[in-house]
Structures are given as structure tokens and as C-alpha cells.
Design a protein around this motif. Structure first.
Motif, PDB file in Angstrom:
ATOM      1  N   ASP A  31      58.280 -41.933  13.138  1.00  0.00           N
ATOM      2  CA  ASP A  31      57.325 -42.980  12.749  1.00  0.00           C
ATOM      3  C   ASP A  31      56.137 -43.011  13.706  1.00  0.00           C
ATOM      4  O   ASP A  31      54.987 -43.140  13.286  1.00  0.00           O
ATOM      5  CB  ASP A  31      58.017 -44.343  12.737  1.00  0.00           C
ATOM      6  N   ALA A  32      56.419 -42.902  15.020  1.00  0.00           N
ATOM      7  CA  ALA A  32      55.334 -42.898  16.003  1.00  0.00           C
ATOM      8  C   ALA A  32      54.449 -41.674  15.828  1.00  0.00           C
ATOM      9  O   ALA A  32      53.218 -41.754  15.936  1.00  0.00           O
ATOM     10  CB  ALA A  32      55.917 -42.944  17.422  1.00  0.00           C
ATOM     11  N   ALA A  33      55.076 -40.514  15.559  1.00  0.00           N
ATOM     12  CA  ALA A  33      54.306 -39.280  15.350  1.00  0.00           C
ATOM     13  C   ALA A  33      53.465 -39.377  14.078  1.00  0.00           C
ATOM     14  O   ALA A  33      52.347 -38.850  14.028  1.00  0.00           O
ATOM     15  CB  ALA A  33      55.246 -38.085  15.276  1.00  0.00           C
ATOM     16  N   ALA A  34      53.995 -40.039  13.048  1.00  0.00           N
ATOM     17  CA  ALA A  34      53.237 -40.201  11.807  1.00  0.00           C
ATOM     18  C   ALA A  34      52.001 -41.063  12.034  1.00  0.00           C
ATOM     19  O   ALA A  34      50.912 -40.769  11.521  1.00  0.00           O
ATOM     20  CB  ALA A  34      54.128 -40.821  10.723  1.00  0.00           C
ATOM     21  N   ARG A  35      52.159 -42.130  12.814  1.00  0.00           N
ATOM     22  CA  ARG A  35      50.992 -42.981  13.129  1.00  0.00           C
ATOM     23  C   ARG A  35      49.954 -42.202  13.925  1.00  0.00           C
ATOM     24  O   ARG A  35      48.747 -42.331  13.686  1.00  0.00           O
ATOM     25  CB  ARG A  35      51.441 -44.219  13.918  1.00  0.00           C
ATOM     26  N   LEU A  36      50.435 -41.405  14.883  1.00  0.00           N
ATOM     27  CA  LEU A  36      49.506 -40.593  15.671  1.00  0.00           C
ATOM     28  C   LEU A  36      48.756 -39.615  14.776  1.00  0.00           C
ATOM     29  O   LEU A  36      47.536 -39.427  14.926  1.00  0.00           O
ATOM     30  CB  LEU A  36      50.269 -39.837  16.755  1.00  0.00           C
ATOM     31  N   ALA A  73      44.790 -31.426  14.133  1.00  0.00           N
ATOM     32  CA  ALA A  73      45.724 -30.401  13.671  1.00  0.00           C
ATOM     33  C   ALA A  73      46.987 -30.373  14.538  1.00  0.00           C
ATOM     34  O   ALA A  73      48.105 -30.217  14.034  1.00  0.00           O
ATOM     35  CB  ALA A  73      45.047 -29.032  13.681  1.00  0.00           C
ATOM     36  N   ALA A  74      46.813 -30.538  15.854  1.00  0.00           N
ATOM     37  CA  ALA A  74      47.970 -30.547  16.764  1.00  0.00           C
ATOM     38  C   ALA A  74      48.871 -31.740  16.477  1.00  0.00           C
ATOM     39  O   ALA A  74      50.108 -31.617  16.473  1.00  0.00           O
ATOM     40  CB  ALA A  74      47.494 -30.568  18.211  1.00  0.00           C
ATOM     41  N   ALA A  75      48.278 -32.912  16.242  1.00  0.00           N
ATOM     42  CA  ALA A  75      49.075 -34.106  15.941  1.00  0.00           C
ATOM     43  C   ALA A  75      49.825 -33.956  14.626  1.00  0.00           C
ATOM     44  O   ALA A  75      50.980 -34.387  14.501  1.00  0.00           O
ATOM     45  CB  ALA A  75      48.165 -35.335  15.892  1.00  0.00           C
ATOM     46  N   ARG A  76      49.184 -33.338  13.646  1.00  0.00           N
ATOM     47  CA  ARG A  76      49.848 -33.112  12.351  1.00  0.00           C
ATOM     48  C   ARG A  76      51.026 -32.160  12.510  1.00  0.00           C
ATOM     49  O   ARG A  76      52.101 -32.359  11.932  1.00  0.00           O
ATOM     50  CB  ARG A  76      48.833 -32.564  11.352  1.00  0.00           C
ATOM     51  N   THR A  77      50.848 -31.113  13.316  1.00  0.00           N
ATOM     52  CA  THR A  77      51.934 -30.159  13.559  1.00  0.00           C
ATOM     53  C   THR A  77      53.077 -30.811  14.331  1.00  0.00           C
ATOM     54  O   THR A  77      54.261 -30.566  14.048  1.00  0.00           O
ATOM     55  CB  THR A  77      51.410 -28.946  14.342  1.00  0.00           C
ATOM     56  N   PHE A  78      52.735 -31.673  15.306  1.00  0.00           N
ATOM     57  CA  PHE A  78      53.773 -32.363  16.065  1.00  0.00           C
ATOM     58  C   PHE A  78      54.613 -33.246  15.142  1.00  0.00           C
ATOM     59  O   PHE A  78      55.846 -33.318  15.286  1.00  0.00           O
ATOM     60  CB  PHE A  78      53.134 -33.210  17.163  1.00  0.00           C
ATOM     61  N   TYR A  79      53.963 -33.909  14.198  1.00  0.00           N
ATOM     62  CA  TYR A  79      54.711 -34.740  13.251  1.00  0.00           C
ATOM     63  C   TYR A  79      55.692 -33.891  12.441  1.00  0.00           C
ATOM     64  O   TYR A  79      56.850 -34.285  12.232  1.00  0.00           O
ATOM     65  CB  TYR A  79      53.747 -35.468  12.322  1.00  0.00           C
ATOM     66  N   ARG A  80      55.258 -32.727  12.012  1.00  0.00           N
ATOM     67  CA  ARG A  80      56.160 -31.834  11.275  1.00  0.00           C
ATOM     68  C   ARG A  80      57.350 -31.422  12.139  1.00  0.00           C
ATOM     69  O   ARG A  80      58.475 -31.299  11.650  1.00  0.00           O
ATOM     70  CB  ARG A  80      55.407 -30.599  10.802  1.00  0.00           C
ATOM     71  N   MET A  81      57.111 -31.220  13.432  1.00  0.00           N
ATOM     72  CA  MET A  81      58.200 -30.850  14.332  1.00  0.00           C
ATOM     73  C   MET A  81      59.236 -31.965  14.450  1.00  0.00           C
ATOM     74  O   MET A  81      60.443 -31.707  14.534  1.00  0.00           O
ATOM     75  CB  MET A  81      57.641 -30.511  15.717  1.00  0.00           C
ATOM     76  N   THR A  82      58.771 -33.226  14.448  1.00  0.00           N
ATOM     77  CA  THR A  82      59.728 -34.336  14.528  1.00  0.00           C
ATOM     78  C   THR A  82      60.522 -34.448  13.236  1.00  0.00           C
ATOM     79  O   THR A  82      61.723 -34.747  13.271  1.00  0.00           O
ATOM     80  CB  THR A  82      59.010 -35.668  14.806  1.00  0.00           C
ATOM     81  N   VAL A  83      59.880 -34.215  12.109  1.00  0.00           N
ATOM     82  CA  VAL A  83      60.591 -34.257  10.826  1.00  0.00           C
ATOM     83  C   VAL A  83      61.632 -33.141  10.760  1.00  0.00           C
ATOM     84  O   VAL A  83      62.742 -33.334  10.236  1.00  0.00           O
ATOM     85  CB  VAL A  83      59.589 -34.144   9.664  1.00  0.00           C
ATOM     86  N   LEU A  91      59.677 -30.609  21.695  1.00  0.00           N
ATOM     87  CA  LEU A  91      58.805 -31.756  21.460  1.00  0.00           C
ATOM     88  C   LEU A  91      58.038 -32.128  22.725  1.00  0.00           C
ATOM     89  O   LEU A  91      56.853 -32.479  22.668  1.00  0.00           O
ATOM     90  CB  LEU A  91      59.624 -32.947  20.970  1.00  0.00           C
ATOM     91  N   ARG A  92      58.691 -32.051  23.871  1.00  0.00           N
ATOM     92  CA  ARG A  92      57.999 -32.356  25.118  1.00  0.00           C
ATOM     93  C   ARG A  92      56.896 -31.341  25.400  1.00  0.00           C
ATOM     94  O   ARG A  92      55.808 -31.702  25.863  1.00  0.00           O
ATOM     95  CB  ARG A  92      58.993 -32.380  26.273  1.00  0.00           C
ATOM     96  N   ASP A  93      57.169 -30.075  25.135  1.00  0.00           N
ATOM     97  CA  ASP A  93      56.140 -29.047  25.341  1.00  0.00           C
ATOM     98  C   ASP A  93      54.948 -29.289  24.415  1.00  0.00           C
ATOM     99  O   ASP A  93      53.786 -29.174  24.836  1.00  0.00           O
ATOM    100  CB  ASP A  93      56.726 -27.654  25.089  1.00  0.00           C
ATOM    101  N   ALA A  94      55.247 -29.609  23.161  1.00  0.00           N
ATOM    102  CA  ALA A  94      54.166 -29.876  22.211  1.00  0.00           C
ATOM    103  C   ALA A  94      53.383 -31.123  22.605  1.00  0.00           C
ATOM    104  O   ALA A  94      52.149 -31.170  22.473  1.00  0.00           O
ATOM    105  CB  ALA A  94      54.743 -30.041  20.800  1.00  0.00           C
ATOM    106  N   TYR A  95      54.088 -32.120  23.123  1.00  0.00           N
ATOM    107  CA  TYR A  95      53.419 -33.337  23.581  1.00  0.00           C
ATOM    108  C   TYR A  95      52.482 -33.030  24.755  1.00  0.00           C
ATOM    109  O   TYR A  95      51.366 -33.564  24.824  1.00  0.00           O
ATOM    110  CB  TYR A  95      54.460 -34.373  23.985  1.00  0.00           C
TER     111      TYR A  95
END
Length: 245
Positions: A31-36, A73-83, A91-95
Motif C-alpha cells: 500500500d505504501a509503495a502504491a502511494r509512492l 519509473a523506479a517507484a513504479r518498478t518498486f511497487y511491482r517488486m512488493t506485489v 527491496l532494501r537495495d531497490a529502496y
């Protein structure tokens, strides 16, 4: 027969509860990643609209606009990683990658309103990751009421004027006392701060102002350590410190 069936149901529920809790924790991070992702997309759109509506863009303007698109684009990819429920370290590396991009965006950003929302969402994601509220092989520190071993944490972020950082357990919350608030603080824990009295030491690694421990962990502050950063010069600057206990 009825007692045996009831026992089987109870055992099944006991095994299911940790798994369900893990999924709820994963959903919180998602949810937090989706908002980001949404906030970053809005910011990128605003940055491009501002760029396209100007006829006097220079190289810095172009760079700022392009960085905004990269961060989105990075935030969108991070959200996909959480899903996809990637492991905690991924996730920490991507963050960390997003944090580095955010620092670059900050230096050339003119869309302050929409960027404020991005900073706030980025801090929420960091809190979820460093609080271990996501699936992965790195469980929270547990050990007799808050941990009994030594540990370290580092914090990186931008400060304008005066902030107070409260570290409790595996979380680090920033309170802006004076100046412009920034929501890009990046804490990194090797272990949670124990829920007992410990002697915390601070090492100033980067910063032009003063960094010092304002409060040591005690029962009165619910076993938190409070760090104060005072930046005496105009504008914001990057700071980094390490705590050890």
C-alpha cells in the motif's frame, strides 16, 4: 471424535496465523509503495508540464525533468517488486536506488508541492522496510522484551535548520522543529534498539552543523534515543550519523 476435530482446527489456525500476519505486513508495504508510485507519477507529470510550457529551458531544466521521469519509473518498478513479494534485501537495495535518485531530483526540483507528497510517501516506505513490516528472511529483533544484543544504525538525510530524530526499536521518526521539512531520511539498522537502558554512542559521519544525542534511552521516553541536528547555514544540507549500543 469431536474433540479430535476441534484440536485439528486449533492447530491449523495456529500455523495459519503467522502466515496471515506476514501477508498483512506485505500488504502494508505494498500500500505504501502504491502511494509512492502514484505520487511519483503525479510529480513526473507536473514536472513535464512545467517543462513543456516554458520556452526558456536550459540544460538544468531538462535534467530535472528527465530525473523526475526516472524516479517515477523506479517507484513504479518498486511497487511491482512488493506485489511480487521479492525478498527483503532486494527491496532494501531497490529502496536505496530510489533514495539516491531522490537526492538527485531534490537538487534540481522546482515542483515543491508535488515533491512534498513524494518525500512523505518515500519516508513511509522506508519506515515499513526498516521496521521489517514486509515479507522476507529478516525478522524483527526478538529477545526477551526488546533485544539483548549490541547493534548499530546509520541515518542519512537532508536537514534545513533544526530537526529531532527519535529512534525506537527499528524505526526512526523525524520531527522538523525549524526550516523546511524533508521526508527522505534513510535509517539502516543491524538490530533493533533494545527496550531497556543502554548506552548509545554517536559518530558524526557527515554534516556541516551540530549532531548530538539529546536523550538516551530511558523508561521516561519509552526507551528511545533522541538525536538533534542543527544546521546553522542557509538552505538544506546532507547529513549522516551512526549510532552504536
Amino acid at each position: 471424535m469431536l474433540s479430535r476435530s476441534l484440536l485439528l482446527v486449533v492447530v491449523s489456525l495456529l500455523f495459519a496465523c503467522p502466515a496471515l500476519a506476514q501477508f498483512r505486513q506485505g500488504d502494508t508495504l505494498s500500500d505504501a509503495a502504491a502511494r509512492l508510485s502514484r505520487d511519483a507519477e503525479d510529480f513526473a507529470g507536473a514536472a513535464y508540464n512545467s517543462y513543456s510550457n516554458s520556452n526558456r529551458n536550459g540544460r538544468n531544466d531538462t535534467e530535472g525533468m528527465m530525473l523526475a521521469q526516472q524516479f517515477s519509473a523506479a517507484a513504479r518498478t518498486f511497487y511491482r517488486m512488493t506485489v511480487d513479494r521479492r525478498r527483503n534485501q532486494d527491496l532494501r537495495d531497490a529502496y536505496d536506488v530510489m533514495r539516491n535518485l531522490a537526492s538527485s531530483v531534490e537538487r534540481s526540483n522546482v515542483e515543491r508541492g508535488s515533491w512534498y507528497n513524494v518525500q512523505r510517501s518515500l519516508q513511509d516506505v522506508g519506515r515499513e522496510i526498516n521496521g521489517n513490516n514486509n515479507p522476507g528472511p529478516f525478522p524483527p529483533d526478538t529477545g526477551g522484551g526488546g533485544g539483548g544484543r549490541s547493534g548499530r544504525m546509520t541515518w542519512k538525510g537532508r536537514v534545513d535548520d533544526d530537526v529531532r530524530i527519535m529512534i525506537r526499536g527499528g524505526n526512526a521518526d523525524v520531527e522538523t522543529i525549524g526550516g523546511t521539512p524533508y521526508y527522505d531520511g534513510q535509517p539502516n539498522f543491524t538490530a533493533s534498539l533494545p527496550s531497556r537502558r543502554v548506552n548509545v554512542r554517536l559518530v558524526n559521519k557527515r554534516g556541516r552543523g551540530d549532531i548530538y544525542i539529546e536523550q538516551q534511552p530511558s523508561r521516561e521516553n519509552d526507551f528511545a534515543v533522541v538525536v538533534r541536528i542543527k544546521d546553522p547555514k542557509g538552505g538544506a544540507s546532507d547529513y549522516e550519523f551512526e549510532l552504536a549500543w
